[in-house]
Design an enzyme around this catalytic site. Structure first.
Site, PDB file in Angstrom:
ATOM      1  N   HIS A  39      36.107   1.859  31.154  1.00 28.86           N
ATOM      2  CA  HIS A  39      36.373   3.285  30.954  1.00 28.86           C
ATOM      3  C   HIS A  39      37.303   3.827  32.040  1.00 28.86           C
ATOM      4  O   HIS A  39      38.284   4.520  31.745  1.00 28.86           O
ATOM      5  CB  HIS A  39      35.049   4.053  30.940  1.00 28.86           C
ATOM      6  N   HIS A  70      40.955   6.417  32.461  1.00 27.39           N
ATOM      7  CA  HIS A  70      41.446   7.356  33.468  1.00 27.39           C
ATOM      8  C   HIS A  70      42.750   6.958  34.153  1.00 27.39           C
ATOM      9  O   HIS A  70      43.585   7.814  34.420  1.00 27.39           O
ATOM     10  CB  HIS A  70      40.375   7.574  34.545  1.00 27.39           C
ATOM     11  N   GLU A  90      38.067  14.072  29.784  1.00 28.07           N
ATOM     12  CA  GLU A  90      37.313  13.030  29.075  1.00 28.07           C
ATOM     13  C   GLU A  90      37.608  12.952  27.579  1.00 28.07           C
ATOM     14  O   GLU A  90      37.716  11.859  27.037  1.00 28.07           O
ATOM     15  CB  GLU A  90      35.791  13.209  29.283  1.00 28.07           C
ATOM     16  N   SER A 148      38.926   4.865  26.059  1.00 28.40           N
ATOM     17  CA  SER A 148      38.184   3.671  26.470  1.00 28.40           C
ATOM     18  C   SER A 148      37.083   3.313  25.478  1.00 28.40           C
ATOM     19  O   SER A 148      36.294   2.414  25.720  1.00 28.40           O
ATOM     20  CB  SER A 148      37.564   3.870  27.854  1.00 28.40           C
TER      21      SER A 148
HETATM   22  N1  HBI Z   1      30.366  10.691  37.543  1.00 27.20           N
HETATM   23  N2  HBI Z   1      31.134   8.606  38.129  1.00 27.20           N
HETATM   24  C1  HBI Z   1      31.219   9.682  37.349  1.00 27.20           C
HETATM   25  N3  HBI Z   1      32.171   9.742  36.369  1.00 27.20           N
HETATM   26  C2  HBI Z   1      32.290  10.837  35.576  1.00 27.20           C
HETATM   27  O1  HBI Z   1      33.168  10.877  34.704  1.00 27.20           O
HETATM   28  C3  HBI Z   1      31.408  11.903  35.754  1.00 27.20           C
HETATM   29  C4  HBI Z   1      30.451  11.796  36.763  1.00 27.20           C
HETATM   30  N4  HBI Z   1      29.591  12.796  36.958  1.00 27.20           N
HETATM   31  C5  HBI Z   1      29.633  13.993  36.225  1.00 27.20           C
HETATM   32  C6  HBI Z   1      30.617  14.010  35.161  1.00 27.20           C
HETATM   33  N5  HBI Z   1      31.462  13.034  34.984  1.00 27.20           N
HETATM   34  C7  HBI Z   1      30.632  15.178  34.225  1.00 27.20           C
HETATM   35  O2  HBI Z   1      29.670  16.136  34.545  1.00 27.20           O
HETATM   36  C8  HBI Z   1      31.960  15.869  34.238  1.00 27.20           C
HETATM   37  O3  HBI Z   1      31.982  16.730  33.157  1.00 27.20           O
HETATM   38  C9  HBI Z   1      32.254  16.541  35.529  1.00 27.20           C
HETATM   39  N1  NLE Z   2      32.229   6.530  25.796  1.00 27.55           N
HETATM   40  C1  NLE Z   2      33.154   6.051  26.800  1.00 27.55           C
HETATM   41  C2  NLE Z   2      33.391   4.576  26.605  1.00 27.55           C
HETATM   42  O1  NLE Z   2      32.774   3.951  25.774  1.00 27.55           O
HETATM   43  O2  NLE Z   2      34.219   4.035  27.306  1.00 27.55           O
HETATM   44  C3  NLE Z   2      32.671   6.334  28.203  1.00 27.55           C
HETATM   45  C4  NLE Z   2      32.473   7.801  28.478  1.00 27.55           C
HETATM   46  C5  NLE Z   2      32.089   8.132  29.883  1.00 27.55           C
HETATM   47  C6  NLE Z   2      31.947   9.587  30.081  1.00 27.55           C
HETATM   48 FE    FE Z   3      35.242   9.401  32.863  1.00 30.99          FE
END
Ligand code: HBI
Ligand code: NLE
Ligand code: FE
Length: 432
Positions: A290, A295, A335, A354
């Site tokens: 992911h 990202h 996301e 992802s």
């Molecule tokens: N932590 N490692 C990680 N990755 C994320 O994408 C992530 C998270 N904590 C909180 C979060 N995303 C969500 O609450 C976002 O909407 C900020």
């Molecule tokens: N659903 C995503 C994946 O399968 O890669 C991950 C999302 C994480 C917020």
């Molecule tokens: Fe993410």
């Protein structure tokens, strides 16, 4: 006892506390470095000695001495059973510098009875420099393969052992360390390859052009390849050159406040473990596939990187309610965002790019599409275990950035902040 005597007690403690007349006369709500850190709300309940004479005034003297800003004050008759010669109780809510709270209570204790307190931080504290991110690592216990029966790795001892190994890597990491290189197992490498190959076929049709550009570069430099899981240090070096973002390992889902704080510093918390091979089409939690396929290509785009950092900057010291809104915005953009490009809709959200399952689903007629508008988007409820029922479509990242800026300006904070890119630190501009 008479007021004069109590006054001398206050004087005594002023010396005990090393608080001279001059220093206590200064504006104490701002620290020397101009930070607003440590303003707290203090709730006090106490019984007033000599309520009929000047008992209340004596107590208020103490509050005045420490420059407590009283926001609420109330007296009430003391309960009969604890009426030990004083028939009045007082409740005070006030704001003051955290470092004075203990001294104030100690002084009040000398002139009042039964002093009880509770403090609340007025402004949630937040990291100011990169090293402070070492403390932004509070995990959400959710989808934990050790605890959650629905996690695909729940019954898999080997997998759980491996997850513990990755969690330790992340917890031992300190800012400035080299990102740990991992020797991935044959099975992990196979999972990566399967996810990568399947998704790669979809990108030409569904991914936005910024994504495709960056992916091509990552492949050209050999950072992304089918037969090996990308190493965080290599990816971080690449990103740093493109947009200044760097990676730091995280053991899993961080609490939103900690996660967003990292973004403010252009630091992206990255999981290093792989999803369980039995569920390679979709993982409810972030994993290395992911982070890498979702990202990294987008964080290599300047406009998008700025947008991501701006969400982070808005989160520093924000109220819990605002953190919730900002994380919802993050959710529906970074996301799960879609965008218009040459008259068609493309994906830029990492959770889509992802997940083979969700990327296909997002382009069916099942979900609803709405235009991106921070006010509406930030209040849209979402669930994070299954596919989204609503996606927000933006015009372009420049436009989203402007809209976000406007939206964030309306979020009230008693100070403003500036990111200093030379030192990678946050300056607090004006305080309470
Ligand atoms: N932590 N490692 C990680 N990755 C994320 O994408 C992530 C998270 N904590 C909180 C979060 N995303 C969500 O609450 C976002 O909407 C900020
Ligand atoms: N659903 C995503 C994946 O399968 O890669 C991950 C999302 C994480 C917020
Ligand atoms: Fe993410």
């Amino acid at each position: 006892e008479f007021p004069g005597k109590k006054k001398s007690l206050i004087e005594d403690s002023r010396e005990e506390n090393g608080l001279s007349e001059e220093s206590s006369g200064q504006k104490t709500s701002i620290k020397d470095d101009g930070s607003n850190e440590g303003i707290c709300t203090l709730n006090l309940i106490f019984s007033i000695k000599n309520p009929g004479t000047s008992g209340l005034a004596t107590c208020l003297e103490v509050l005045k001495k420490f420059e407590a800003h009283i926001s609420h004050i109330e007296t009430r008759p003391a309960a009969k059973w604890k009426n030990k010669g004083h028939d009045l109780e007082c409740f005070v809510k006030c704001d003051l510098h955290s470092s004075y709270a203990t001294m104030l209570v100690a002084d009040l204790d000398k002139v009042a009875d039964d002093v009880r307190t509770a403090t609340e931080e007025k402004v949630p504290s937040f990291p100011r420099k990169l090293q402070d991110l070492d403390k932004c690592h509070q995990l959400i216990i959710k989808y934990d393969p050790h605890l959650d029966q629905d996690h695909p790795g729940f019954g898999d001892q080997e997998y759980k052992k491996r997850r513990t190994f990755f969690a330790e890597l992340a917890f031992n990491y300190k800012n400035g360390d080299i990102l740990p290189r991992v020797e991935y197992t044959v099975e992990e490498t196979a999972t990566w390859k399967q996810v990568y190959k399947t998704l790669r076929n979809l990108y030409p049709d569904y991914a936005c052009k910024q994504y495709i550009n960056s992916l091509q570069l990552l492949e050209k430099y050999g950072i992304f390849r089918e037969d090996s899981v990308p190493q965080l240090q290599d990816v971080s070096n690449f990103l740093k050159e493109r947009t200044g973002f760097t990676l730091r390992p995280t053991a899993g889902l961080l609490i939103a406040r900690d996660f967003l704080a990292c973004l403010a510093f252009r630091v992206f918390p990255t999981t290093q473990y792989l999803r369980h091979p039995s569920a390679f089409m979709h993982s409810p939690e972030p994993d290395c596939c992911h982070e890498m396929l979702g990202h990294i290509p987008m964080l290599s785009d300047k406009e998008f990187a700025q947008f991501s950092q701006d969400i982070g900057l808005a989160s520093l010291g924000a109220s819990d309610a605002d953190i919730k809104k900002l994380s919802t915005l993050y959710w529906f953009t970074v996301e799960f965002g879609l965008c218009w490009q040459n008259g068609s809709i493309k994906a830029y959200g990492a959770g889509l790019l992802s997940s083979y399952g969700e990327l296909l689903y997002a382009f069916t007629n099942k979900p609803e599409y709405r235009p991106f508008d921070p006010e509406m988007t930030a209040d849209q409820p979402y669930q994070d275990t299954t596919f989204q029922s609503v996606y927000f479509v933006c015009e372009n990242f420049e436009d989203s950035k402007e809209k976000l800026k406007e939206y964030a300006m309306k979020m009230k904070r008693p100070f403003s902040i500036r990111y200093d890119s030379f030192t990678g630190s946050i300056e607090v501009l004006d305080s309470l």
